[in-house]
Each structure stands twice: as C-alpha cells, then as structure tokens.
Design a protein around this motif. Structure first.
Motif, PDB file in Angstrom:
ATOM      1  N   GLY A  63     -16.602  44.042 -35.089  1.00  0.00           N
ATOM      2  CA  GLY A  63     -17.680  45.210 -35.093  1.00  0.00           C
ATOM      3  C   GLY A  63     -18.482  45.534 -33.810  1.00  0.00           C
ATOM      4  N   ASN A  64     -17.882  45.152 -32.683  1.00  0.00           N
ATOM      5  CA  ASN A  64     -18.221  45.515 -31.513  1.00  0.00           C
ATOM      6  C   ASN A  64     -17.504  46.443 -30.980  1.00  0.00           C
ATOM      7  OD1 ASN A  64     -20.448  43.925 -31.204  1.00  0.00           O
ATOM      8  ND2 ASN A  64     -19.191  41.991 -30.574  1.00  0.00           N
ATOM      9  N   ASP A  65     -18.063  47.405 -29.831  1.00  0.00           N
ATOM     10  CA  ASP A  65     -17.205  48.344 -29.226  1.00  0.00           C
ATOM     11  C   ASP A  65     -17.016  47.891 -27.770  1.00  0.00           C
ATOM     12  OD1 ASP A  65     -16.185  50.839 -28.184  1.00  0.00           O
ATOM     13  OD2 ASP A  65     -17.934  51.880 -27.590  1.00  0.00           O
ATOM     14  N   PRO A  66     -15.649  47.843 -27.291  1.00  0.00           N
ATOM     15  CA  PRO A  66     -15.149  47.085 -26.106  1.00  0.00           C
ATOM     16  C   PRO A  66     -15.967  47.642 -25.017  1.00  0.00           C
ATOM     17  CG  PRO A  66     -13.401  47.320 -27.484  1.00  0.00           C
ATOM     18  CD  PRO A  66     -14.502  47.862 -28.299  1.00  0.00           C
ATOM     19  N   ALA A  67     -16.111  48.910 -25.044  1.00  0.00           N
ATOM     20  CA  ALA A  67     -16.889  49.742 -23.880  1.00  0.00           C
ATOM     21  C   ALA A  67     -18.246  49.388 -23.564  1.00  0.00           C
ATOM     22  CB  ALA A  67     -16.651  50.987 -24.033  1.00  0.00           C
ATOM     23  N   THR A  68     -18.950  49.023 -24.658  1.00  0.00           N
ATOM     24  CA  THR A  68     -20.376  48.357 -24.383  1.00  0.00           C
ATOM     25  C   THR A  68     -20.175  46.779 -24.063  1.00  0.00           C
ATOM     26  OG1 THR A  68     -20.345  48.009 -26.727  1.00  0.00           O
ATOM     27  CG2 THR A  68     -21.296  50.026 -25.992  1.00  0.00           C
ATOM     28  N   VAL A  69     -19.255  46.245 -24.533  1.00  0.00           N
ATOM     29  CA  VAL A  69     -19.253  44.784 -24.213  1.00  0.00           C
ATOM     30  C   VAL A  69     -18.680  44.390 -22.872  1.00  0.00           C
ATOM     31  CG1 VAL A  69     -18.128  42.521 -24.607  1.00  0.00           C
ATOM     32  CG2 VAL A  69     -18.861  43.920 -26.664  1.00  0.00           C
ATOM     33  N   PHE A  70     -17.856  45.325 -22.398  1.00  0.00           N
ATOM     34  CA  PHE A  70     -17.236  45.139 -20.957  1.00  0.00           C
ATOM     35  C   PHE A  70     -17.457  46.549 -20.278  1.00  0.00           C
ATOM     36  CE2 PHE A  70     -14.478  42.796 -23.600  1.00  0.00           C
ATOM     37  CZ  PHE A  70     -14.875  41.309 -23.053  1.00  0.00           C
ATOM     38  N   PRO A  71     -18.817  46.819 -19.730  1.00  0.00           N
ATOM     39  CA  PRO A  71     -18.855  47.919 -19.027  1.00  0.00           C
ATOM     40  C   PRO A  71     -18.109  48.034 -17.629  1.00  0.00           C
ATOM     41  CG  PRO A  71     -21.004  46.313 -18.612  1.00  0.00           C
ATOM     42  CD  PRO A  71     -19.827  45.843 -19.724  1.00  0.00           C
ATOM     43  N   SER A  72     -17.763  49.153 -17.400  1.00  0.00           N
ATOM     44  CA  SER A  72     -16.757  49.239 -16.116  1.00  0.00           C
ATOM     45  C   SER A  72     -17.870  49.815 -14.950  1.00  0.00           C
ATOM     46  CB  SER A  72     -15.501  50.473 -16.301  1.00  0.00           C
ATOM     47  OG  SER A  72     -16.100  51.668 -16.516  1.00  0.00           O
ATOM     48  N   TYR A  73     -17.675  49.274 -13.818  1.00  0.00           N
ATOM     49  CA  TYR A  73     -18.367  49.783 -12.519  1.00  0.00           C
ATOM     50  C   TYR A  73     -17.477  50.167 -11.528  1.00  0.00           C
ATOM     51  CZ  TYR A  73     -21.869  46.641 -14.842  1.00  0.00           C
ATOM     52  OH  TYR A  73     -22.798  45.957 -15.755  1.00  0.00           O
ATOM     53  N   ASP A  74     -18.098  51.151 -10.603  1.00  0.00           N
ATOM     54  CA  ASP A  74     -17.290  51.744  -9.714  1.00  0.00           C
ATOM     55  C   ASP A  74     -17.102  50.696  -8.671  1.00  0.00           C
ATOM     56  OD1 ASP A  74     -16.746  54.047 -11.133  1.00  0.00           O
ATOM     57  OD2 ASP A  74     -18.580  54.824 -10.145  1.00  0.00           O
ATOM     58  N   LEU A  75     -15.955  50.639  -7.963  1.00  0.00           N
ATOM     59  CA  LEU A  75     -15.912  49.775  -6.738  1.00  0.00           C
ATOM     60  C   LEU A  75     -16.478  50.304  -5.663  1.00  0.00           C
ATOM     61  CD1 LEU A  75     -12.135  48.643  -7.000  1.00  0.00           C
ATOM     62  CD2 LEU A  75     -14.200  47.296  -7.621  1.00  0.00           C
ATOM     63  N   PRO A  76     -17.178  49.434  -4.705  1.00  0.00           N
ATOM     64  CA  PRO A  76     -17.980  49.969  -3.650  1.00  0.00           C
ATOM     65  C   PRO A  76     -16.993  50.572  -2.489  1.00  0.00           C
ATOM     66  CG  PRO A  76     -18.270  47.574  -3.470  1.00  0.00           C
ATOM     67  CD  PRO A  76     -17.440  47.885  -5.002  1.00  0.00           C
ATOM     68  N   VAL A  77     -17.366  51.446  -1.883  1.00  0.00           N
ATOM     69  CA  VAL A  77     -16.686  52.029  -1.083  1.00  0.00           C
ATOM     70  C   VAL A  77     -16.599  51.379   0.512  1.00  0.00           C
ATOM     71  CG1 VAL A  77     -15.827  54.243   0.351  1.00  0.00           C
ATOM     72  CG2 VAL A  77     -16.405  54.356  -2.157  1.00  0.00           C
ATOM     73  N   VAL A  78     -15.589  51.131   1.140  1.00  0.00           N
ATOM     74  CA  VAL A  78     -15.759  50.273   2.443  1.00  0.00           C
ATOM     75  C   VAL A  78     -15.571  51.176   3.580  1.00  0.00           C
ATOM     76  CG1 VAL A  78     -14.428  48.678   3.993  1.00  0.00           C
ATOM     77  CG2 VAL A  78     -14.485  48.164   1.334  1.00  0.00           C
ATOM     78  N   THR A  79     -16.430  51.256   4.432  1.00  0.00           N
ATOM     79  CA  THR A  79     -16.543  52.164   5.501  1.00  0.00           C
ATOM     80  C   THR A  79     -16.340  51.721   6.777  1.00  0.00           C
ATOM     81  OG1 THR A  79     -19.064  51.823   5.730  1.00  0.00           O
ATOM     82  CG2 THR A  79     -18.463  53.524   4.125  1.00  0.00           C
ATOM     83  N   THR A  80     -16.323  50.221   6.895  1.00  0.00           N
ATOM     84  CA  THR A  80     -15.962  49.907   8.153  1.00  0.00           C
ATOM     85  C   THR A  80     -14.512  49.557   8.291  1.00  0.00           C
ATOM     86  OG1 THR A  80     -16.597  47.626   7.296  1.00  0.00           O
ATOM     87  CG2 THR A  80     -18.456  48.973   8.434  1.00  0.00           C
ATOM     88  N   THR A  81     -14.014  49.270   9.291  1.00  0.00           N
ATOM     89  CA  THR A  81     -12.619  49.181   9.483  1.00  0.00           C
ATOM     90  C   THR A  81     -12.801  47.614  10.688  1.00  0.00           C
ATOM     91  OG1 THR A  81     -12.530  50.423  11.622  1.00  0.00           O
ATOM     92  CG2 THR A  81     -11.694  51.387   9.686  1.00  0.00           C
ATOM     93  N   LEU A  82     -11.698  46.674   9.953  1.00  0.00           N
ATOM     94  CA  LEU A  82     -11.601  45.345  10.625  1.00  0.00           C
ATOM     95  C   LEU A  82     -10.587  45.625  11.605  1.00  0.00           C
ATOM     96  CD1 LEU A  82     -11.607  43.338   7.432  1.00  0.00           C
ATOM     97  CD2 LEU A  82     -13.660  43.863   9.015  1.00  0.00           C
ATOM     98  N   ALA A  83     -10.787  44.843  12.715  1.00  0.00           N
ATOM     99  CA  ALA A  83      -9.951  44.840  13.961  1.00  0.00           C
ATOM    100  C   ALA A  83      -8.855  43.966  13.427  1.00  0.00           C
ATOM    101  CB  ALA A  83     -10.409  44.266  15.179  1.00  0.00           C
ATOM    102  N   PRO A  84      -7.559  44.326  13.946  1.00  0.00           N
ATOM    103  CA  PRO A  84      -6.432  43.503  13.535  1.00  0.00           C
ATOM    104  C   PRO A  84      -6.300  42.006  14.044  1.00  0.00           C
ATOM    105  CG  PRO A  84      -5.680  45.146  14.850  1.00  0.00           C
ATOM    106  CD  PRO A  84      -7.089  45.468  14.525  1.00  0.00           C
ATOM    107  N   ALA A  85      -6.069  40.966  13.269  1.00  0.00           N
ATOM    108  CA  ALA A  85      -5.905  39.791  13.726  1.00  0.00           C
ATOM    109  C   ALA A  85      -4.848  39.411  14.960  1.00  0.00           C
ATOM    110  CB  ALA A  85      -5.961  38.741  12.625  1.00  0.00           C
ATOM    111  N   PRO A  86      -5.019  38.718  15.775  1.00  0.00           N
ATOM    112  CA  PRO A  86      -3.902  38.207  16.514  1.00  0.00           C
ATOM    113  C   PRO A  86      -2.428  38.099  16.009  1.00  0.00           C
ATOM    114  CG  PRO A  86      -5.860  37.163  17.413  1.00  0.00           C
ATOM    115  CD  PRO A  86      -6.046  37.737  15.925  1.00  0.00           C
ATOM    116  N   VAL A  87      -2.590  37.448  14.899  1.00  0.00           N
ATOM    117  CA  VAL A  87      -1.376  37.171  14.258  1.00  0.00           C
ATOM    118  C   VAL A  87      -0.691  38.354  13.932  1.00  0.00           C
ATOM    119  CG1 VAL A  87      -0.386  36.002  12.265  1.00  0.00           C
ATOM    120  CG2 VAL A  87      -2.050  34.996  13.530  1.00  0.00           C
TER     121      VAL A  87
END
Length: 114
Positions: A63-87
């Motif tokens: 008797g539950n609606d899965p959309a209300t039980v498990f709400p979906s969220y937008d993923l945060p947008v990453v704006t910074t770039t990481l420097a490559p590791a030496p490896v």
C-alpha cells in the motif's frame, strides 16, 4: 472444528513432558516450521535489497508508493578539478612509452604511520 484446533496446537507446540522420542520429534517438526518462516522473511528482504522491481512490487503490495518512500535527489555538480596524482602521471608516461604492453604492475612502498 475443535479437533482441527487441537491438531494445529499439537503441530505448532512442543510437548515437553512426553517421552524423549516425542520431544525430539516435536522439536524437529515445530523448529522446522518456524525456521521456514525465518527463511521466507530472509529471502523476501534479500530480494528487496537486490532487485528494484521486487522492491517496487512489495511496497505497492503493502500500500505504499515507492516514489514517496524512496525520493530521488539530484546529484551535486562538481565544479572543481583535481590535479592528477603523481602515480597517474607515471602511468600515463608508461602508456605513451610502451603502448604494446598489456599489463603494468606498479608496487608502491608501504608507509608505516607512527
């Protein structure tokens, strides 16, 4: 009807003051019944953890609606770039110098933290 009720009570309870053969028989039969209930519950919950279609079906069945039980969220947008590791730089250099190699084994030293 009274006979059926008595028979069910006899099947689902252990008669502790009987002979040891009857107690042994009751322990196995009654224990097996309750163990099957536990196995069924574990199987249903395991399927809920594994398959989304099963999860949606179980929640709709209850008797539950899965959309209300498990709400979906937008993923945060990453704006910074990481420097490559030496490896990563070393592996990129190896890929350009040895393009025919199929595998590269890189062993890093173990650093002990004091």
């Amino acid at each position: 009807m009274a006979e059926n009720k008595a028979a069910l009570k006899q099947r689902f309870t252990v008669k502790w003051n009987a002979r040891w053969r009857r107690v042994n028989y009751d322990l196995h039969n009654v224990g097996d019944f309750y163990l099957h209930v536990l196995i069924f519950l574990l199987a249903v919950t395991g399927l809920v953890w594994t398959f989304i279609w099963w999860t949606n079906g179980i929640y709709r069945l209850l008797g539950n609606d899965p959309a209300t039980v498990f709400p979906s969220y937008d993923l945060p947008v990453v704006t910074t770039t990481l420097a490559p590791a030496p490896v990563d730089k070393v592996l990129a250099d190896l890929r350009t110098k040895r393009p025919t190699w199929l595998m590269i084994n890189l062993s890093l030293p173990v650093v002990e933290v004091d």
